[in-house]
Design a protein around this motif. Sequence first.
Motif, PDB file in Angstrom:
ATOM      1  N   LEU A 255     -23.802  20.182  11.795  1.00 40.67           N
ATOM      2  CA  LEU A 255     -25.044  20.965  11.706  1.00 40.67           C
ATOM      3  C   LEU A 255     -25.740  20.778  10.364  1.00 40.67           C
ATOM      4  CD1 LEU A 255     -26.946  23.067  12.952  1.00 40.67           C
ATOM      5  CD2 LEU A 255     -25.421  24.856  12.073  1.00 40.67           C
ATOM      6  N   ASP A 256     -24.984  20.700   9.281  1.00 43.68           N
ATOM      7  CA  ASP A 256     -25.602  20.587   7.956  1.00 43.68           C
ATOM      8  C   ASP A 256     -26.278  19.241   7.730  1.00 43.68           C
ATOM      9  OD1 ASP A 256     -22.907  19.606   8.084  1.00 43.68           O
ATOM     10  OD2 ASP A 256     -22.916  19.378   5.918  1.00 43.68           O
ATOM     11  N   ARG A 260     -33.498  18.059  11.839  1.00 42.96           N
ATOM     12  CA  ARG A 260     -34.056  19.163  12.617  1.00 42.96           C
ATOM     13  C   ARG A 260     -35.395  18.833  13.262  1.00 42.96           C
ATOM     14  NH1 ARG A 260     -31.540  24.704  10.375  1.00 42.96           N
ATOM     15  NH2 ARG A 260     -29.512  23.788   9.864  1.00 42.96           N
ATOM     16  N   HIS A 299     -30.346  30.198  13.697  1.00 44.78           N
ATOM     17  CA  HIS A 299     -30.173  28.779  13.335  1.00 44.78           C
ATOM     18  C   HIS A 299     -31.455  27.996  13.625  1.00 44.78           C
ATOM     19  CE1 HIS A 299     -25.981  28.715  12.177  1.00 44.78           C
ATOM     20  NE2 HIS A 299     -25.620  29.353  13.285  1.00 44.78           N
ATOM     21  N   TYR A 305     -30.410  23.719   6.616  1.00 45.19           N
ATOM     22  CA  TYR A 305     -29.095  24.369   6.638  1.00 45.19           C
ATOM     23  C   TYR A 305     -28.981  25.360   5.488  1.00 45.19           C
ATOM     24  CZ  TYR A 305     -24.019  24.847   7.099  1.00 45.19           C
ATOM     25  OH  TYR A 305     -22.752  25.338   7.282  1.00 45.19           O
ATOM     26  N   THR A 308     -30.699  28.761   5.933  1.00 49.20           N
ATOM     27  CA  THR A 308     -30.233  29.649   7.006  1.00 49.20           C
ATOM     28  C   THR A 308     -29.928  31.044   6.452  1.00 49.20           C
ATOM     29  OG1 THR A 308     -29.237  27.748   8.127  1.00 49.20           O
ATOM     30  CG2 THR A 308     -28.521  29.930   8.831  1.00 49.20           C
TER      31      THR A 308
END
Length: 407
Positions: A255-256, A260, A299, A305, A308
């Motif tokens: 995810l990091d 996006r 999220h 990230y 967040t």
Amino acid sequence: MTVEAVAETIRVEGARILATLIRTVGDVQIAEDAVQEAVVSALAAWPVSGVPPQPRAWLTVTARRKAIDILRREQARRGKEEEGGRMIDLARSDLPSDAVVHDDLLRLIFTCCHPTLSPPTQVALALRTLCGLSPAQIAGVLLTTEAATEKRLTRARQKIAAARIPYRVPPPDELPDRLPAVCAVIHSLYTAGHAPVGGGSAVDVDACAEAVRLAELLHGLLPDQPTPAAVLALLLLTEARRPARLSATGEVVTLDRQDRSHWSGAAIARGIALLNASLHASSRRADAYQLQAAIAAEHARAASYDGTDWPEIVRLYDLLMSVAPSPAAGLARAVAVAEAAGTDAGLALLAGLPPSPRWHAVRADLLARAGRYAEAVAALTASLDGPATDPERRHRTRRLAELRELV
């Protein structure tokens, strides 16, 4: 190539073929056997004649014929007049319309979720019939054994036949009793696709798409009910991030490190709108699906990230653990706490959770952040001693090599 073509057709169309056949035959086991025999016929015929232009139509017609053969062999349990009607329907060569197929799928979901079946049995039967998961895969989702799953499925089919459980969407007064199970089935189907316990792919795209489609159908059936809206919101918000979860070569992207810009803005916007509508309909008294959707929304809203809102995510996980505690939610909460309050706080929470391959992998990541590389190597090595998809195993193996260089 032929085997792959059959597998692809069954994976995409199998539930639709089965759902319509069950309506006609009125027996889950006979319908499943007929579809299976049709698959065997395809594997025998297609290498000789080639894959037909419409493989779904070929399999549907063949499955109907196989069902007729099965019914004749077993000399149907219910009278000749009824049997004759079913034979006529099965002898038809036309394909049902998409609208009819959608109705059949809803009937199948509600049949699997009849209140006389236990919740684990409802989920197991639906995962088997709706997406063709094997007993081993279902056992992974339900955290049980393959043998126990086989017995559960056999008993469920026998109970449906013996009790003559109707194959239909129940009337409005019966819906509330079935809705929790139906939502659990759709969510379990998506989870099985989004996070497989093993296999060559990190994501089963078809299972995820089928779960989203079924969630859409359920929300369309009950547009004012908060829970179906929340389930659909959760699936859309999670699915929105799927394009960034894997690299162009199919490798895991954490995810990091995800790009996006590859997330689906349209799916995120619709998911948040559905979540808001669901919360409004329930007077903002959130259930487990709404809380999970709210976490996914946090999220999705974050531009990065590092941007967040981890304290808010921790707050939401605290609420989720009070409503529907689970090892998976506890593990995710520990990760969020590590981001919000520091690595040591996350490790302290992990110490109170049951170990699993995923638990070891998360612990290895937190230990590495703390500079405890030898311990991280041991933890990540332990994470490889258990089921995992091939991409996840490759990801952990590469990370393990990086950590060993730091010891």
